[in-house]
Design a protein around this motif. Structure first.
Motif, PDB file in Angstrom:
ATOM      1  N   GLY B  39     -24.572  27.409   2.678  1.00 23.06           N
ATOM      2  CA  GLY B  39     -24.228  27.355   1.234  1.00 23.06           C
ATOM      3  C   GLY B  39     -23.035  26.650   0.665  1.00 23.06           C
ATOM      4  N   LYS B  42     -23.584  21.339   2.023  1.00 23.60           N
ATOM      5  CA  LYS B  42     -23.878  20.239   3.030  1.00 23.60           C
ATOM      6  C   LYS B  42     -25.012  19.563   2.887  1.00 23.60           C
ATOM      7  N   THR B  43     -26.159  20.326   2.574  1.00 26.46           N
ATOM      8  CA  THR B  43     -27.664  19.527   2.578  1.00 26.46           C
ATOM      9  C   THR B  43     -27.254  18.810   1.153  1.00 26.46           C
ATOM     10  N   THR B  44     -26.974  19.646   0.163  1.00 33.33           N
ATOM     11  CA  THR B  44     -26.976  19.069  -1.183  1.00 33.33           C
ATOM     12  C   THR B  44     -26.245  17.311  -1.234  1.00 33.33           C
ATOM     13  N   GLU B  85     -33.367  18.698   6.040  1.00 28.85           N
ATOM     14  CA  GLU B  85     -33.335  19.967   6.523  1.00 28.85           C
ATOM     15  C   GLU B  85     -35.014  20.475   6.623  1.00 28.85           C
TER      16      GLU B  85
END
Ligand SMILES: Nc1ncnc2c1ncn2[C@@H]1O[C@H](COP(=O)(O)OP(=O)(O)OP(=O)(O)O)[C@@H](O)[C@H]1O
Ligand SMILES: [Mg+2]
Lengths: 292, 235
Positions: B39, B42-44, B85
């Protein structure tokens, strides 16, 4: 023999429904849109062919070829003006938007062409009247064969497109996961738009056959939509060959129903549709209940 | 030479602010590891760089040019490729089709053949549907699919997630080959040891902010761990 003949006529009729249903199936398969204006787009196609026939005197088939580019442009216009925006607004909006579009097309056709019925049968040449008497009770109409062959060619070409061309892979990829498709360089907007254009072109082919087989007027669309929709559902939503088989099953149900009583034809089709719905979804509920 | 620059990037999901004023640069040929707890954003951040998430504020620059308004598919032709991801393969397409649909007009070393060479385990599975592959095979296809566009910047989001250790080793062996050839890579990796191993530089995110940045060789593990969990604010 009459039963055999009814089945044969059912196959021809069903091939027509399959052509009508094809575009609906493409749009549902690629974008998850149920285009409620699909029948009206088909009828609009028939009117465009009619106008070209009236103006130039060419046969309905030649007129259809002339109408093709118009339909492609219409398809892209439909996509970028209505569908794309409504897609962004969630699942329900395309349904409402295409429902509205259906009414708009019907009213525009009424304005432009009056509520009179028209037919393309007179301008389609000998194909509308020729038939072969195989045996006593069995007759094969040239038009039936033409529609069946066309349906098989259309579905076969689509199959080739989807499994062997880059556009086909892009369509399947975008249908599965538009976000991931963008990330591998696929312009999902353009893919969606070409799916719509393809659906509109094939709808117009359905409109051409509608006009040659029988008559049409500005409000013929919804009836065609219902048959097309039933074919798609019977064939298992979004499956290509399923749609062809679904159309043919619907056609056979109708001609067999007509054997019992002419007024029973359409009802028999609806009953088949309902039976499939119950078997697929009602059945699933039963399974879930027993599993619990 | 700077390939990618991220300036004061802000990303939100409604009221939730997932990335807060993040700035960093990635030079040509660098390998940067993006680390942080679940949360952390990183992905965002990677999705915003790839164009899959529209940032709320800030800029993303490629070769110094602002690409903020560029849709994801055009960034691919600019040379940005993301291995998302969860892999996100097209399950109904075969391995070959997954690769070929991602081919771009960008010239370069990568083609179906060269991808299959780097991931030999895919060779016998060419005609299998992606949905029927094992996790490791799927990850190989996901990386290969990203390579098909001959990217200049490869973004990798948790490529080892859910894979058996031996498979992770195999995937990283192929990756280090690719990195060795001079590719520019930004990778998200939960496994700190591995991240510090492959990356030249490490950026640590905590609740959407950069809390630590430095050369992998110069960072000691304890500092990274405390930044990772936000135990104490490093200077
Ligand atoms: N689609 C979404 N809608 C709403 N909130 C989201 C969405 N995706 C992520 N978030 C939230 O944004 C924050 C950052 O998420 P993100 O997935 O970028 O973190 P991450 O660092 O990749 O985490 P992980 O290590 O678990 O993959 C989290 O608080 C998460 O709950
Ligand atoms: Mg993540």
């Amino acid at each position: 023999m009459t039963i055999l003949n009814a089945i044969l006529q059912g196959i021809f009729l069903g091939a027509f429904y399959a052509v009508l249903a094809c575009g609906l199936s493409i749009m549902f398969g690629v974008m998850r849109i149920i285009n409620l204006a699909h029948g009206d787009v088909a009828v609009l196609g028939a009117y465009i062919v009619l106008v070209i026939v009236d103006r130039t005197g060419v046969s309905a088939f030649v007129a259809f070829l002339i109408a093709l580019p118009v339909m492609v442009v219409l398809g892209y216009a439909l996509h970028f003006s209505v569908l794309e925006r409504s897609l962004r607004a969630g699942i329900l909006t395309p349904l409402l938007a295409t429902f509205g579009l259906s009414i708009v097309i019907q009213n525009l056709l009424q304005l432009a062409f009056s509520p009179d019925v028209h037919s393309l049968g007179g301008s389609a040449g000998a194909v509308t009247t020729s038939s072969w008497q195989v045996t006593g009770g069995l007759s094969v109409s040239a038009l039936g064969v033409l529609v069946l062959v066309t349906a098989v060619v259309v579905f076969g070409a689509l199959q080739l497109l989807l499994s062997n061309t880059r556009l086909g892979w892009m369509m399947r990829a975008t249908a599965e996961d538009a976000d991931a498709a963008e990330l591998v360089g696929i312009n999902s907007r353009a893919v969606y738009a070409s799916a719509t254009a393809l659906a509109v072109v094939i709808a117009a082919l359905g409109g051409l056959f509608l006009g040659i087989r029988s008559v049409f007027d500005p409000v013929s669309g919804p009836t065609q939509l219902i048959f097309a929709f039933e074919a798609v559902v019977i064939g298992g939503m979004g499956s290509l060959w399923g749609t062809l088989l679904g159309g043919i099953a619907l056609g056979i149900a109708q001609t067999l129903g007509a054997q019992i009583h002419p007024q029973f034809a359409v009802l028999a089709g609806h009953l088949l549709f309902l039976a499939v719905l119950v078997a697929r979804f009602g059945g699933a509920r039963v399974v879930l209940r027993t599993a619990r | 030479m700077t390939l990618l620059a991220v300036e004061k990037l802000d990303c939100r999901y409604g009221l939730l602010q997932a990335v807060r004023g993040v700035s960093f640069e990635v030079g040509q040929g660098e390998t940067v590891a993006l680390i942080g707890a679940n949360g952390a954003g990183k992905t965002t951040l990677l999705r915003a760089i790839a164009g899959a998430h529209r940032p709320h504020g800030g800029r993303v620059l490629m070769d110094g040019a602002d690409i903020n308004s560029m849709p994801a598919h055009r960034r691919v032709s600019r040379g940005i490729a993301l291995v998302p991801e969860g892999r996100r393969l097209f399950g109904g397409l075969t391995v070959m089709e997954n690769l070929r649909v991602a081919a771009s007009r960008r010239p370069g070393r990568w083609s179906v053949d060269s991808v299959l060479e780097v991931f030999p385990m895919l060779q016998p599975r060419r005609r299998a549907l992606a949905a029927n592959l094992s996790g490791g095979e799927q990850q190989a296809v996901a990386i290969g699919r990203a390579l098909m566009s001959n990217p200049r910047l490869l973004l990798l989001d948790e490529v080892s997630l859910g894979l058996a250790p031996v498979v992770v080793d195999a995937v990283y062996r192929s990756l280090s080959g690719i990195i060795g050839e001079g590719a520019t890579v930004v990778l998200v990796e939960q496994d700190l040891t591995r991240a510090l191993e492959v990356a030249g530089r490490v950026i640590c995110l905590l609740e959407g902010r950069v809390v630590l940045e430095g050369r992998a060789a110069s960072l000691d593990r304890d500092r990274v761990v405390s930044a990772y969990f936000g135990l104490k604010r490093p200077a």
